[in-house]
Design a protein around this motif. Structure first.
Motif, PDB file in Angstrom:
ATOM      1  N   VAL A 135       1.334  -7.948 -34.743  1.00 10.23           N
ATOM      2  CA  VAL A 135       0.165  -8.652 -35.104  1.00 10.23           C
ATOM      3  C   VAL A 135       0.503  -9.766 -34.988  1.00 10.23           C
ATOM      4  CG1 VAL A 135      -1.041  -9.022 -37.313  1.00 10.23           C
ATOM      5  CG2 VAL A 135      -0.458  -6.692 -36.855  1.00 10.23           C
ATOM      6  N   LEU A 136       1.505 -10.371 -35.210  1.00 10.94           N
ATOM      7  CA  LEU A 136       1.720 -12.163 -34.824  1.00 10.94           C
ATOM      8  C   LEU A 136       1.436 -12.487 -33.397  1.00 10.94           C
ATOM      9  CD1 LEU A 136       4.488 -12.950 -37.540  1.00 10.94           C
ATOM     10  CD2 LEU A 136       1.894 -13.220 -37.794  1.00 10.94           C
ATOM     11  N   GLU A 137       2.196 -11.467 -32.683  1.00 17.56           N
ATOM     12  CA  GLU A 137       1.799 -11.738 -31.115  1.00 17.56           C
ATOM     13  C   GLU A 137       0.051 -11.813 -31.006  1.00 17.56           C
ATOM     14  OE1 GLU A 137       3.383 -12.816 -28.797  1.00 17.56           O
ATOM     15  OE2 GLU A 137       5.503 -13.233 -29.978  1.00 17.56           O
ATOM     16  N   GLN A 138      -0.337 -10.858 -31.385  1.00 25.56           N
ATOM     17  CA  GLN A 138      -1.896 -10.658 -31.015  1.00 25.56           C
ATOM     18  C   GLN A 138      -2.613 -11.832 -31.677  1.00 25.56           C
ATOM     19  OE1 GLN A 138      -3.466  -7.000 -32.592  1.00 25.56           O
ATOM     20  NE2 GLN A 138      -2.030  -5.638 -31.446  1.00 25.56           N
ATOM     21  N   ALA A 139      -2.140 -12.402 -32.688  1.00 28.62           N
ATOM     22  CA  ALA A 139      -2.803 -13.664 -33.435  1.00 28.62           C
ATOM     23  C   ALA A 139      -2.466 -15.136 -32.906  1.00 28.62           C
ATOM     24  CB  ALA A 139      -2.477 -13.640 -34.881  1.00 28.62           C
ATOM     25  N   ALA A 140      -1.407 -14.849 -32.150  1.00 32.79           N
ATOM     26  CA  ALA A 140      -0.763 -16.228 -31.545  1.00 32.79           C
ATOM     27  C   ALA A 140      -1.697 -17.169 -30.747  1.00 32.79           C
ATOM     28  CB  ALA A 140       0.628 -15.974 -31.030  1.00 32.79           C
ATOM     29  N   PRO A 141      -2.462 -16.456 -29.907  1.00 35.11           N
ATOM     30  CA  PRO A 141      -3.256 -17.576 -29.173  1.00 35.11           C
ATOM     31  C   PRO A 141      -4.397 -18.162 -30.002  1.00 35.11           C
ATOM     32  CG  PRO A 141      -3.254 -15.289 -28.059  1.00 35.11           C
ATOM     33  CD  PRO A 141      -2.578 -15.172 -29.543  1.00 35.11           C
ATOM     34  N   GLY A 142      -4.736 -17.753 -31.298  1.00 34.38           N
ATOM     35  CA  GLY A 142      -5.544 -18.343 -32.126  1.00 34.38           C
ATOM     36  C   GLY A 142      -4.885 -19.527 -33.099  1.00 34.38           C
ATOM     37  N   PHE A 143      -3.544 -19.356 -33.110  1.00 36.25           N
ATOM     38  CA  PHE A 143      -2.884 -20.385 -33.814  1.00 36.25           C
ATOM     39  C   PHE A 143      -2.987 -21.777 -33.365  1.00 36.25           C
ATOM     40  CE2 PHE A 143       0.268 -16.765 -35.245  1.00 36.25           C
ATOM     41  CZ  PHE A 143      -0.315 -16.515 -36.122  1.00 36.25           C
ATOM     42  N   TYR A 144      -3.078 -22.861 -34.370  1.00 41.96           N
ATOM     43  CA  TYR A 144      -2.866 -24.223 -34.069  1.00 41.96           C
ATOM     44  C   TYR A 144      -1.579 -24.600 -34.455  1.00 41.96           C
ATOM     45  CZ  TYR A 144      -3.690 -26.085 -38.814  1.00 41.96           C
ATOM     46  OH  TYR A 144      -3.785 -26.294 -40.141  1.00 41.96           O
ATOM     47  N   LYS A 145      -1.024 -25.654 -33.788  1.00 42.85           N
ATOM     48  CA  LYS A 145       0.447 -26.072 -34.118  1.00 42.85           C
ATOM     49  C   LYS A 145       0.474 -26.752 -35.566  1.00 42.85           C
ATOM     50  CE  LYS A 145       2.261 -25.621 -29.985  1.00 42.85           C
ATOM     51  NZ  LYS A 145       3.178 -24.630 -29.818  1.00 42.85           N
ATOM     52  N   GLY A 146       1.478 -26.182 -36.348  1.00 38.60           N
ATOM     53  CA  GLY A 146       1.526 -26.435 -37.741  1.00 38.60           C
ATOM     54  C   GLY A 146       1.026 -25.540 -38.709  1.00 38.60           C
ATOM     55  N   VAL A 147       0.457 -24.480 -38.170  1.00 35.61           N
ATOM     56  CA  VAL A 147      -0.034 -23.528 -39.143  1.00 35.61           C
ATOM     57  C   VAL A 147       0.965 -22.894 -40.092  1.00 35.61           C
ATOM     58  CG1 VAL A 147      -0.056 -21.400 -37.628  1.00 35.61           C
ATOM     59  CG2 VAL A 147      -1.905 -21.575 -39.304  1.00 35.61           C
ATOM     60  N   TYR A 148       0.595 -22.564 -41.079  1.00 33.18           N
ATOM     61  CA  TYR A 148       1.653 -21.685 -42.150  1.00 33.18           C
ATOM     62  C   TYR A 148       1.117 -20.316 -42.013  1.00 33.18           C
ATOM     63  CZ  TYR A 148       3.281 -26.091 -44.252  1.00 33.18           C
ATOM     64  OH  TYR A 148       4.074 -27.466 -44.048  1.00 33.18           O
ATOM     65  N   ILE A 149       2.208 -19.363 -41.805  1.00 28.53           N
ATOM     66  CA  ILE A 149       2.284 -18.003 -41.719  1.00 28.53           C
ATOM     67  C   ILE A 149       2.894 -17.518 -42.860  1.00 28.53           C
ATOM     68  CG2 ILE A 149       2.639 -16.020 -40.422  1.00 28.53           C
ATOM     69  CD1 ILE A 149       2.951 -17.845 -37.716  1.00 28.53           C
TER      70      ILE A 149
END
Length: 282
Positions: free
Chosen positions: A72-86
């Motif tokens: 799931v995190l790999e699928q979501a990764a393209p939408g993350f911005y630098k510094g996001v808290y997971i």
């Protein structure tokens, strides 16, 4: 704005609670219909995990296991911005939590494992207990966010993966306890004793009150000063198994414990405190 990935029983109720507190939440689930249902409560559902996390400063997830978290995190990764808290609330291995913390930090994102001792009603009511461990700077930053989600946020210190390990220990105890309760009901059935009779016994004699004292005694050792000799406990275990067998029912937990007791008696420990068979695990 927040995102939440994984709309199972816990995740969906966490989202409802967030919305009730005035939060804007974007949601995603592998079975899209489970996310769409949350739109009726004020969430915004997405078909793509990457789209669901766009614009979110905090991304929560609660899925099945280590493999699902990684996927799931790999699928979501393209939408993350630098510094996001997971923030991951999934029950996982400690090893997986440690590896993910390191890997996502190297990619410019902050991952924090925060498993919970909470059922769906707790998630909705923001009660129960949430566990965290690791980088204390990260935890301090996220404490206001996480404290709103639970009745108690338990900070276990700076050891990465400790929260995951403690969560598994808690679940182990619950599984073992349920097995013991199954044996208790089976013994009652075999002897014509009802569940209500057993509840009445426990109302008067509460074995749960002994848990902490028993754990402390086991940890302290002192098996040469028995309160109950191993050979006598094994005798009682034999009586339990015989009664169950005569009553046409099976026990789940006691036979395995009796087999371990037999090993220790064969090694000459029959006159020691009955908890001696736990000594290798102290």
């Amino acid at each position: 704005m927040k995102a939440f990935l994984g709309m199972g029983l816990l995740g969906s109720n966490f989202v409802k609670a967030m919305i009730n507190k005035g939060e804007q939440v974007q949601v995603w689930n592998r079975t899209a219909s489970r996310a769409k249902v949350l739109e009726a409560f004020g969430a915004k559902a997405f078909d793509s995990a990457a789209d669901a996390v766009k614009g979110a400063d905090v991304v929560h997830l609660c899925v099945k296991d280590d493999a699902a978290v990684d996927q799931v995190l790999e699928q979501a990764a393209p939408g993350f911005y630098k510094g996001v808290y997971i923030i991951d609330h999934t029950t996982t291995s400690a090893k997986g939590a440690v590896e993910r913390t390191k890997a996502w930090k190297a990619r410019g994102f902050i991952y924090l494992h925060a498993p919970v001792f909470m059922g769906p009603p707790n998630a909705l009511a923001s009660t129960g207990t949430m566990l965290v461990s690791g980088d204390q700077t990260v935890i301090a930053k996220m404490e206001p966010e996480l404290s709103k989600m639970t009745g108690k946020l338990l900070n276990l210190g700076d050891v990465e993966g400790k929260a995951a390990g403690m969560k598994l220990i808690g679940n182990l105890f619950l599984i073992a306890l349920t097995g013991a309760l199954s044996d208790t009901l089976a013994m009652g059935k075999a002897q014509g004793i009802t569940g209500d009779d057993i509840l009445g016994l426990f109302d008067t004699w509460n074995p749960g009150a002994m848990t902490v004292a028993r754990l402390k005694r086991i940890m302290a050792g002192g098996f040469d000063d028995p309160s109950w000799e191993l050979s006598m406990a094994r005798k009682d275990a034999g009586l339990m198994m015989s009664a169950a067998n005569e009553g046409g029912t099976d026990l789940l937990v006691i036979p395995a414990i009796a087999a371990e007791m037999d090993k220790w008696i064969e090694q000459g420990h029959g006159d020691k405190d009955w908890t001696v068979f736990t000594s290798p695990n102290i």
